[in-house]
Design a protein around this motif. Sequence first.
Motif, PDB file in Angstrom:
ATOM      1  N   LEU A 156      29.923  33.317  42.308  1.00 46.69           N
ATOM      2  CA  LEU A 156      30.006  34.788  42.894  1.00 46.69           C
ATOM      3  C   LEU A 156      29.341  34.419  43.693  1.00 46.69           C
ATOM      4  CD1 LEU A 156      30.726  36.515  39.023  1.00 46.69           C
ATOM      5  CD2 LEU A 156      31.773  36.410  41.563  1.00 46.69           C
ATOM      6  N   ASP A 160      27.303  39.549  43.603  1.00 48.24           N
ATOM      7  CA  ASP A 160      28.219  39.720  43.037  1.00 48.24           C
ATOM      8  C   ASP A 160      28.133  39.356  42.025  1.00 48.24           C
ATOM      9  OD1 ASP A 160      29.670  41.198  45.571  1.00 48.24           O
ATOM     10  OD2 ASP A 160      30.226  38.671  45.761  1.00 48.24           O
ATOM     11  N   SER A 163      26.443  41.868  40.371  1.00 49.91           N
ATOM     12  CA  SER A 163      27.573  43.113  39.763  1.00 49.91           C
ATOM     13  C   SER A 163      27.581  42.515  38.607  1.00 49.91           C
ATOM     14  CB  SER A 163      28.272  43.272  40.549  1.00 49.91           C
ATOM     15  OG  SER A 163      27.068  44.126  41.859  1.00 49.91           O
ATOM     16  N   TYR A 164      28.216  41.199  37.986  1.00 51.19           N
ATOM     17  CA  TYR A 164      29.605  41.011  37.278  1.00 51.19           C
ATOM     18  C   TYR A 164      28.509  41.071  36.021  1.00 51.19           C
ATOM     19  CZ  TYR A 164      30.900  37.404  33.792  1.00 51.19           C
ATOM     20  OH  TYR A 164      31.657  36.997  32.817  1.00 51.19           O
ATOM     21  N   LYS A 170      34.189  41.115  37.847  1.00 49.66           N
ATOM     22  CA  LYS A 170      34.136  40.067  39.269  1.00 49.66           C
ATOM     23  C   LYS A 170      35.241  39.838  40.541  1.00 49.66           C
ATOM     24  CE  LYS A 170      35.526  36.152  36.243  1.00 49.66           C
ATOM     25  NZ  LYS A 170      35.533  36.959  34.892  1.00 49.66           N
ATOM     26  N   GLU A 173      32.374  40.171  47.736  1.00 45.99           N
ATOM     27  CA  GLU A 173      32.417  41.136  48.639  1.00 45.99           C
ATOM     28  C   GLU A 173      32.422  40.136  49.768  1.00 45.99           C
ATOM     29  OE1 GLU A 173      30.600  43.104  51.454  1.00 45.99           O
ATOM     30  OE2 GLU A 173      29.809  42.080  49.862  1.00 45.99           O
ATOM     31  N   ILE A 215      33.913  48.013  41.758  1.00 43.36           N
ATOM     32  CA  ILE A 215      33.658  46.521  40.915  1.00 43.36           C
ATOM     33  C   ILE A 215      34.547  47.159  39.753  1.00 43.36           C
ATOM     34  CG2 ILE A 215      32.922  44.574  40.069  1.00 43.36           C
ATOM     35  CD1 ILE A 215      30.802  44.879  42.532  1.00 43.36           C
ATOM     36  N   ALA A 235      30.849  48.048  44.869  1.00 47.07           N
ATOM     37  CA  ALA A 235      30.485  46.787  46.660  1.00 47.07           C
ATOM     38  C   ALA A 235      30.184  47.303  47.534  1.00 47.07           C
ATOM     39  CB  ALA A 235      31.591  45.357  46.347  1.00 47.07           C
TER      40      ALA A 235
END
Length: 490
Positions: A156, A160, A163-164, A170, A173, A215, A235
């Motif tokens: 990732l 990303d 954001s996870y 997951k 982007e 997401i 995202a």
Amino acid sequence: MNKKHFLAVDLGATSGRTILGTVADGKIEMKELTRFPNQILQIHNHFYWNIYSLYENIKGGLFAAKKEGVKISSIGIDTWGVDFALIGKDGSLMGAPYAYRDPHTFGKPEEFFNIIPREKVYDLTGIQVMNFNSLYQLFALAQAEASPLEAATEILFIPDALSYLLTGNKVVEYTIASTSQILNPRTKQFEANLMRAAGVKPSLLGEIVMPGHVIGQLTDDLAEETELGKVPVVAVAGHDTASAIAAIPAENEKFAYLSSGTWSLMGIEVKDPIINKESYDMNFTNEGGIEGTTRFLKNITGMWLLEQCLKEWKKEGITYAYEKLVEMSGTVTPFQFFIDPDHPSFANPASMVKAITEFCTSRGQKAPSTHAEFVRCIFESLAMKYNFVLGKLKDLAPFEIEKLHVIGGGSKNPLLNQWTANAIGLPVIAGPSEATAIGNIMIQAKAEGIVDSLQSMRAMIRQSISIDEYTPENNTEWVTAYEKFLSITK
């Protein structure tokens, strides 16, 4: 229109911040909530990002947003490019992510080109070769048989990965993935052969999503702890430059842009990538933008030159306000000294003042002797280099370039903006200086349905910000001086 509030997380390589964006009545307003350092960790001769510290500081931004007493519609994260986190089969992070400054990639591109030739790599990806690109980071980890890579089941990229941590979901982007030199900009998919050549399983990279994709929502524990509730995480254009370019207040496609700061990025926005011999020779890059566009651009050294001089002068006990620098430059006879801002000697010299002096004298010029002369030398040389790169863009662009939009911190430099207009012979439109945060927020607004296209995003931005326009002056003098610049810098 009802007010809508969005939280932008904007992370740079040295600092980060959270910004509250409010959209109402066709305009956007912003308020910085928190600001925090982002420091590279050096452990056992390697350099890492403290991703957990970033996570904690993002949480601090969530708490600050709660104190504003407004409903947050969504959250979006943008960061620098190329770096990534490795995820294990149980969903855990496999150690701290390597930072792009880690020396383990030195010389790796040249080794990789023994497997797949340099020209082929560029043809597949359209990305300029830099040793820290994700492709060569993975190649270095694979060669070192790094345990985190061997244990990983997914990769990732940094926005990303964060954001996870916020959502438990997951994604990969598009714009941040495009910085990796693994993505094919024509197909907008990863090149499995490049991964295999690097000694890495192609399955580590997941399916790509486009900017505006939702997401997920804040995890239950975060929703409860921050008292924000189940806020969606979007995202956005995860690469900070992609978010910045989305905020250009252009009225049509016939423009070039200059993202101006310590480093400068000059380019155009096109529907299709430009990958040919000319772009390869000039080391232009093709990175992803929103709505499937391509950011065709080139890196140029920016205000780094002046910043390093100012550091030296500060050690001598002399500091300058910006207004004083402008006043000083105006007292100097123009076009006496020229340097190539991108010459290797300016990359990280022990003394920038000495490096500029040696460049000038080695090319038969008189060297600057006063601080005012150094400032004028730097500003005029930057304007000339912008003209040089813009000339290459004009040759390659599928449309006529009518103006240059300057965004970022450099948009607040009226002297350089005017000299840039003089050098390129086109109008310069300066602003916004907070382009990255504005782009992040407007992509969230688009995901919310407030605007429906890049054009409508830019129309709202034009209504919300003040911009300055600079028209060319003294064209004949600048044309003559440009020929002198070319002859000196070759």
